[in-house]
Design an enzyme around this catalytic site. Structure first.
Site, PDB file in Angstrom:
ATOM      1  N   LYS A  80       1.211  -1.139  -0.334  1.00 21.11           N
ATOM      2  CA  LYS A  80       0.097   0.311  -0.070  1.00 21.11           C
ATOM      3  C   LYS A  80       0.840   1.033  -0.144  1.00 21.11           C
ATOM      4  O   LYS A  80       1.522   1.686   0.897  1.00 21.11           O
ATOM      5  CB  LYS A  80      -1.035  -0.134   1.003  1.00 21.11           C
ATOM      6  CG  LYS A  80      -1.710   1.127   1.007  1.00 21.11           C
ATOM      7  CD  LYS A  80      -2.788   1.275   2.407  1.00 21.11           C
ATOM      8  CE  LYS A  80      -4.271   2.305   2.308  1.00 21.11           C
ATOM      9  NZ  LYS A  80      -3.526   3.556   1.880  1.00 21.11           N
ATOM     10  N   LYS A  83      -7.982  -2.596   2.852  1.00 21.88           N
ATOM     11  CA  LYS A  83      -6.947  -2.095   2.769  1.00 21.88           C
ATOM     12  C   LYS A  83      -6.621  -2.403   4.668  1.00 21.88           C
ATOM     13  O   LYS A  83      -7.903  -2.381   5.638  1.00 21.88           O
ATOM     14  CB  LYS A  83      -7.428  -0.929   3.085  1.00 21.88           C
ATOM     15  CG  LYS A  83      -7.310   0.071   2.289  1.00 21.88           C
ATOM     16  CD  LYS A  83      -7.673   1.653   2.210  1.00 21.88           C
ATOM     17  CE  LYS A  83      -9.034   2.479   2.924  1.00 21.88           C
ATOM     18  NZ  LYS A  83      -9.306   3.768   3.193  1.00 21.88           N
TER      19      LYS A  83
END
EC number: 6.5.1.1
Length: 548
Positions: free
Chosen positions: A252, A417
């Site tokens: 990420k 996420k």
């Protein structure tokens, strides 16, 4: 359709509260739209241009206030309009409170106004959007004044809102989707798919009316026309593995989302909000021309870098916002592409292909700059990928369903996420391991223990994630005096130091003496304010495990 009729219908819709009633009213509007269908489909949402089109009116509040004041008469100033807005809270209500048309010759003597049509409003606003250069602000005020001067109170209410993108009548994208399906007897699913690939509600409405479901099915992605990005929601590794059995793991990045369109010659770079940022990122344009082998639509992030290290997110924003002296900005802040998805390649739409297939296609057509995708069910491997991402200065990991399709504009369970640690424990360090490579002189993996009622310490995991090189140096200096024994790279440490550790879940495990293990532990800091007697007990660990 006359603009007065649209304003009347907008007022009726604004007065409704039930979703079904709003959908029915919008359906009626679309059914009676005739040649104005595409425009009305946008206007009812408060849009002047299609969602994919980054064209804007570039009318700020002050320009709007000035035009309203001018149409209201000589005794009204822009400051008066702003003061009235502070009282009423709605620019539409403010515009509707004035008697426009007083400066329009015969209208002042009751001869009536020249009625506006929806098409005229759309044409005038398109002209306004195209005004540039010296004197453009005055020209825009003139155009907007001309429109205001031809409106009734109710028309002015919705014209002002439309100009400032503040329609606020309770009509969202889902409402218009359902209204299109209802008005033209096409399936909602076919309408949704057509909207995803075209990102143009007006066009979809016209095709649904004129060509029906077969026409909607023929709509495809178009290189150069951005679509909404697929979005992620917060989730855990546990969620991912329970739902999918194995997960696609990516780093990420702390960058800015981009969608890149390449037709074989020209490159377009669009932000997450579909703003055209091509001119601000010339090195990305150059990179795509040199490394992308076929026309394609690519999803990814642009990250700011310096000496191989990522820079804070604010630095990439500086580049996105730069409209002038881009060459200088490029020297100050270098950016790089991290591509992770492919929506279209060489004439073929890939939205319905699984993630793994889309990623394989991306690697085949883009030579470099592709973010690695690792499909695994191994928690240790996932933890290692996360640790490597954090060590490289990035934000952690994304978890993706390997079989997921690409759903523009959707935020769902197929992309996660990794959720920040929701619980913390204060645990005692009772062991460690010396690192390897550039970290060989640092203690780098720390054994954590919880105290028992009889003063013993039972192990329940190791932490090596969330620690920078600087922190490792400080922790080594702190712990080295407390090393009690060493065998190879493994050391025993006297229980003297307390770590605050975040974690995703506590699970039963025979691996550690406590009978429990922390899943995805992350170092948060040293609790200098706590003695080992104040650290969390095994009893608390057991209670937390039971309450999950």
């Amino acid at each position: 359709m006359e603009f007065a009729e649209f304003a009347e219908r907008a007022g009726d819709i604004e007065g409704l509260s039930a979703d079904t009633d709003i959908i029915e009213a919008v359906t009626d509007l679309l059914e009676s739209a005739n040649d104005d269908l595409e425009v009305l489909t946008r206007f009812v949402q408060g849009r002047v241009f299609p969602a994919w089109d980054s064209t804007t009116l570039d009318i700020g509040p002050n320009l709007c206030y000035t035009a309203i004041a001018r149409a209201a008469g000589q005794n009204v100033s822009a400051d008066d309009v702003e003061d009235k807005l502070a009282e009423m809270g709605d620019i539409g209500a403010v515009a509707g409170s004035y008697e426009f048309g007083g400066q329009q010759g015969l209208a002042a003597f009751g001869a009536g106004r020249d009625e506006l049509t929806v098409a005229e409003v759309a044409d005038e606003l398109e002209t306004l959007a195209g005004v540039e250069g010296s004197g453009s602000q005055d020209t825009k005020i003139d155009i907007l004044f001309g429109l205001c001067n031809r409106t009734s109170s109710q028309e002015a209410r919705y014209l002002a809102r439309l100009v400032l993108s503040e329609m606020r009548i309770g009509v969202g994208e889902g409402t218009v989707r359902d209204a299109i399906a209802g008005a033209f007897d096409v399936p909602v699913e076919a309408t949704e798919r057509a909207l995803q690939v075209s990102n143009d509600y007006g066009r979809v409405a016209r095709v649904a009316r004129d060509e029906g479901e077969p026409g909607l099915d023929e709509l495809q992605l178009e290189v150069g026309r951005p679509v909404q990005a697929m979005l992620a929601q917060a989730g855990t590794v546990t969620d991912a593995l329970e739902d999918w059995e194995e997960a696609g793991i990516e780093w990420k990045f702390d960058g800015a989302r981009v969608q890149i369109h390449y037709d074989g010659e020209d490159v377009g770079v669009f932000s997450r909000n579909m703003e055209d940022v091509t001119d601000a990122l010339p090195e990305i344009v150059e990179y795509i021309r040199e490394n992308l082998s076929v026309p394609a639509i690519v999803d990814g992030e642009v990250v700011a870098m310096a000496d191989g290290e990522p820079l804070p997110f604010q630095e990439i924003l500086r580049r996105f916002r730069r409209k002038h002296d881009v060459a200088r900005a490029r020297e100050e802040v270098a950016v790089e592409l991290r591509a992770f998805d492919c929506l279209h390649a060489d004439g073929e739409d890939l939205l319905t292909a699984p993630l793994t297939e889309r990623h394989d296609r991306l690697q085949a057509i883009l030579s470099g700059g592709v973010s690695a995708l690792t499909v695994t069910a191994d928690e240790d491997e996932i933890a290692e990928i996360e640790a490597n991402s954090l060590d490289a200065g990035h934000e952690g990991i994304m978890l993706k369903n390997p079989e997921s399709t690409y759903s523009p504009g959707r935020r769902g369970k197929n992309w996660l996420k990794r959720k920040p640690d929701v619980e913390t424990l204060d645990l005692v360090v009772t062991g460690a391991e010396w690192g390897e490579g550039r970290r060989a002189s640092f203690l780098g993996t720390f054994l954590l223990s919880a105290r028992t009622e009889n003063g013993r310490f039972e192990t329940l995991g190791k932490v090596a994630t969330g620690i920078t090189d600087e922190e490792l140096a400080n922790l080594t200096e702190l712990l080295e005096p407390h090393i009690a024994a060493q065998e190879g790279q493994v050391v025993d440490i006297s229980p003297q130091v307390v770590f605050e550790v975040g974690y995703e879940e506590i699970q039963e495990s025979p691996t550690y003496s406590a009978g429990y293990a922390l899943r995805f532990p992350r170092f948060l800091g040293v609790r200098d304010d706590k003695s080992v007697e104040d650290a969390d007990s095994l009893t608390r660990v057991e209670r937390l495990a039971e309450s999950q």
